[in-house]
Write a protein that holds these residues in place. Sequence first.
Motif, PDB file in Angstrom:
ATOM      1  N   TYR A   1       0.820  -1.173   0.102  1.00  0.00           N
ATOM      2  CA  TYR A   1      -0.015  -0.134   0.005  1.00  0.00           C
ATOM      3  C   TYR A   1       0.941   1.335   0.070  1.00  0.00           C
ATOM      4  O   TYR A   1       0.465   2.154  -0.817  1.00  0.00           O
ATOM      5  CB  TYR A   1      -1.133   0.031   1.124  1.00  0.00           C
TER       6      TYR A   1
ATOM      7  N   THR B   1      -0.103   7.077   6.301  1.00  0.00           N
ATOM      8  CA  THR B   1      -0.766   7.872   5.108  1.00  0.00           C
ATOM      9  C   THR B   1      -0.681   9.326   5.420  1.00  0.00           C
ATOM     10  O   THR B   1      -0.190  10.147   4.418  1.00  0.00           O
ATOM     11  CB  THR B   1      -2.137   7.553   5.025  1.00  0.00           C
TER      12      THR B   1
ATOM     13  N   THR C   1     -10.647   5.762   3.487  1.00  0.00           N
ATOM     14  CA  THR C   1     -10.749   4.310   3.625  1.00  0.00           C
ATOM     15  C   THR C   1     -12.516   4.003   3.566  1.00  0.00           C
ATOM     16  O   THR C   1     -12.851   3.943   4.551  1.00  0.00           O
ATOM     17  CB  THR C   1     -10.222   3.510   4.681  1.00  0.00           C
TER      18      THR C   1
ATOM     19  N   ASP D   1      -7.887   3.945  -0.524  1.00  0.00           N
ATOM     20  CA  ASP D   1      -7.301   2.903   0.192  1.00  0.00           C
ATOM     21  C   ASP D   1      -8.374   1.900   0.697  1.00  0.00           C
ATOM     22  O   ASP D   1      -9.113   1.876   1.536  1.00  0.00           O
ATOM     23  CB  ASP D   1      -6.617   3.607   1.414  1.00  0.00           C
TER      24      ASP D   1
END
Length: 471
Positions: A183, A211, A250, A283
């Motif tokens: 990721y 992130t 997300t 994500d």
Amino acid sequence: MTKPLNLKIDRSAKTTLAEQIRHGIVTAIESGVLEPGARLPSWQDLAAQLGVARGTVQTAYEKLNAARLIVASRASGTRVAPRPRAVLKSEQQRPDPGSLLDIFQEMVQGPGFFQMGVPATETFPAKLIARIRANAVRVEASAAPIYPDRRGELEFRREIAGYLAVARGIDCSPAQIIVTGGYCAGLGLALRVLGLEGEKAWIEDPGFPFTRKGLEFARLFLSPIPVDADGMDIDHGLHHAPDAKLVVVTPGQQAPLGPTLSLERRLQLLEWAAARAAWVIEDDYLSELQLMGRAAPALASLDRAGRVIHIGSFSKTISPKLRLGFVVAPIGLMARFAEVAACLAPPPGPSVQLATAEFMREGHYLRHLRHAKRAYAAKRKDLLAQLRPHFDADNVVATGLAVLLRLPDGTSDLAIAREVLAFGMFPAPLSAWYASAETNRSGLLLGVATSPTKDLARSCDRLVDIIRRFS
């Protein structure tokens, strides 16, 4: 055992002899004198060595066993229990306490109970994957020594595209898929392609710390957006930072609180992104690992304006050791993603890609997901049953593949997380997921996949005792 174990007892001390023995062994374990798996003397032999009663040593061993620091077996004797290996000062200098690097080093130790982001070892098809990977290595070794496709192996990208169509509702071609090293590598690739230095970006608050740090490294100005039962609060973003050029979200299972971004907010976000020429990085945290019902379709499946960049990973579904993920680029950015990947972000080696492609093609991946979801649902049920009698119902919350324990304001979740490391437990402190000290809440995130299958009650009791001591 790497060094001799020298236990000293003081008969004039107020502390009991059993407690002195227990403390001496604990110190030896924590300092690395006794390593995991090291064999201890039997309590009869140690009693003779120290000149104390056998029952005294037996009492000390029973306390160590209750703390899960040693394991007794008739076959192999009494040994130090498996636990995270301490990082020696001689190996590296400790970073600033509470820093992101400090938290990262604690995250990657292990394996440990309640560790987030790590699949269960008992559901991992190790023999099958080992056989498939061995065959893929042979194929790679016998192939011509030429540079591989910098977008990733075509065979693997085809399997990903087929999986996304069935499981995530995304209609994409293999040419849109770029294979990455997980990721974070996908996020770094996307940020290089977009080149938004100096622009504003929405981030979830709380949200994944790496992130947030990655966006800071890309020199974006961050606008933390609160999360509620419907996911990221889009209205808050439109009111406070309507001129943002990037959103990282997300939507499937918000990390770390767990809600799914509602359909109304998904459409609102996509409409705003299209109107303002903003980009949305999705994500796909936990992907198909939805334990109740079917996973919501990906946000990218609703995107008609080509503003969503979808990032997926195999770290939580198969293993983080693969370092394997992918990006689905919008058609308008497809060539740009391929160029940047070729120059700055090549994918992992072909063998791991080809092995994972075969694992998917033969149907093993979907079967593995079904098996894992059943196992994780049972683990989560057992964990909740152990914790709920000790806390108010509102303070024990299932959040995807974690259970959140909310702690009283002012309680240091970082201190508790570090304290339980000595017992092989790795809950994540919730406060580290918040963008600022003004907004953060105290809590512990307990990974469900790594919840112990044996002695769960004892682990939870130990955790509860330590929480009460710090609260």
